[in-house]
Scaffold this active site. Structure first.
Site, mmCIF file in Angstrom:
data_model
loop_
_atom_site.group_PDB
_atom_site.id
_atom_site.type_symbol
_atom_site.label_atom_id
_atom_site.label_comp_id
_atom_site.label_asym_id
_atom_site.label_seq_id
_atom_site.Cartn_x
_atom_site.Cartn_y
_atom_site.Cartn_z
ATOM 1 N N GLU A 35 37.256 -11.754 1.320
ATOM 2 C CA GLU A 35 36.999 -10.328 1.230
ATOM 3 C C GLU A 35 37.834 -9.552 2.305
ATOM 4 O O GLU A 35 38.136 -10.259 3.439
ATOM 5 C CB GLU A 35 35.629 -9.789 1.491
ATOM 6 N N SER B 154 27.090 -15.683 -2.883
ATOM 7 C CA SER B 154 25.688 -15.065 -3.370
ATOM 8 C C SER B 154 24.705 -16.107 -3.463
ATOM 9 O O SER B 154 23.600 -15.772 -3.646
ATOM 10 C CB SER B 154 26.250 -14.241 -4.913
ATOM 11 N N GLU C 146 34.695 -4.544 -6.323
ATOM 12 C CA GLU C 146 33.197 -4.730 -6.360
ATOM 13 C C GLU C 146 32.551 -3.311 -5.969
ATOM 14 O O GLU C 146 33.228 -2.742 -4.843
ATOM 15 C CB GLU C 146 32.558 -5.402 -5.415
#
Length: 269
Positions: free
Chosen positions: A120, A51, A187
């Site tokens: 991920e 991020s 998420e």
């Protein structure tokens, strides 16, 4: 606002896994030594998230972050917060297959003091996670809405809206756990689905935009402290108005410079 103080406990993989059902885990992002030091004895885990490509570098998404960037920022965080459990977020394109993933993970361990990495993916990445964990790399999983998939999926889409999708997410979580991950980020998932996912695995789940039913929470520091002004995601709570407070402080500094009240006599040599 009440302030709850906890005695600091340096975390490790074993303690994090044992936290499930015993205490809620707190994770926050950090990208530099200054903020990492502030968070060190409060958060259970510090994530050097990709991020940073958006909040630190101003890019539209996380995809152009490089491993060199992540290692640079992780070293800064580890220097500022040497007692923290630090996780490096493996950037897009660095774990496309198990051999590439291991090569890059070994580099992370050799060049930083990161305790773990995060990748991920669910069932489709379980074989990669298994290869990493069998080679002594601690892995945090990440399922649900996955920012590195934003272009291929046509945007950020909330998951778990249907029974079929919820069942897939449960399969993803179980596969990630079986592959040896010590923890899983969930998420952008409907809270009912997130609850079922958390109950399906014996390792902690860390939610972001998944309700309060997970075993812990993570937020991007610039979101929760009100520094990111472009937009406020629904799942974010502002714990301070950081951007406005900084602007007010710099405006006051400018005013003091212009009227010569800064520096004062006591601020001179």
């Amino acid at each position: 606002m009440s302030i709850i103080r906890h005695e600091f406990e340096k975390m490790n993989v074993t303690k994090i896994k044992k936290a499930k059902g015993n205490k809620k885990l707190t994770m926050i992002t950090a990208y530099d030594a200054l903020f990492a030091k502030l968070f060190e004895e409060i958060a259970d885990m510090i994530l050097v998230g990709d991020s940073l490509n958006m909040s630190f570098a101003g890019k539209p998404d996380t995809l152009s972050a490089t491993l060199d960037q992540m290692i640079y920022h992780t070293n800064a965080v580890c220097t500022g917060a040497p007692k923290a459990f630090v996780i490096l977020d493996m950037p897009f394109g660095t774990y496309n297959n198990k051999d590439q993933a291991l090569t890059n993970a070994v580099r992370v361990y050799q060049e930083t003091n990161a305790a773990a990495i995060k990748i991920e993916g669910g069932e489709d990445r379980a074989h990669i996670i298994s290869h990493l964990t069998s080679n002594s790399v601690a892995v945090m999983g990440h399922i649900g809405l996955m920012p590195q998939f934003v272009r291929s999926e046509g945007g950020y889409k909330v998951r778990g809206k249907t029974e079929e999708d919820t069942q897939q997410l449960i399969k993803d979580a179980i596969a990630v756990e079986k592959a040896g991950a010590f923890c899983i980020v969930i998420e952008g998932v409907m809270s009912d689905a997130a609850k079922r996912i958390s109950e399906a695995v014996s390792i902690p789940t860390i939610g972001i935009g998944a309700g309060n039913v997970t075993d812990g929470q993570v937020l991007v520091w610039s979101d929760m402290l009100g520094f990111f002004e472009s937009f406020k995601p629904k799942f974010v709570r502002h714990y301070m108005t950081g951007a406005q407070q900084v602007k007010d402080a710099v405006s006051q500094y400018k005013s003091d410079v212009q009227d010569a009240s800064f520096p004062a006599k006591e601020e001179e040599y």
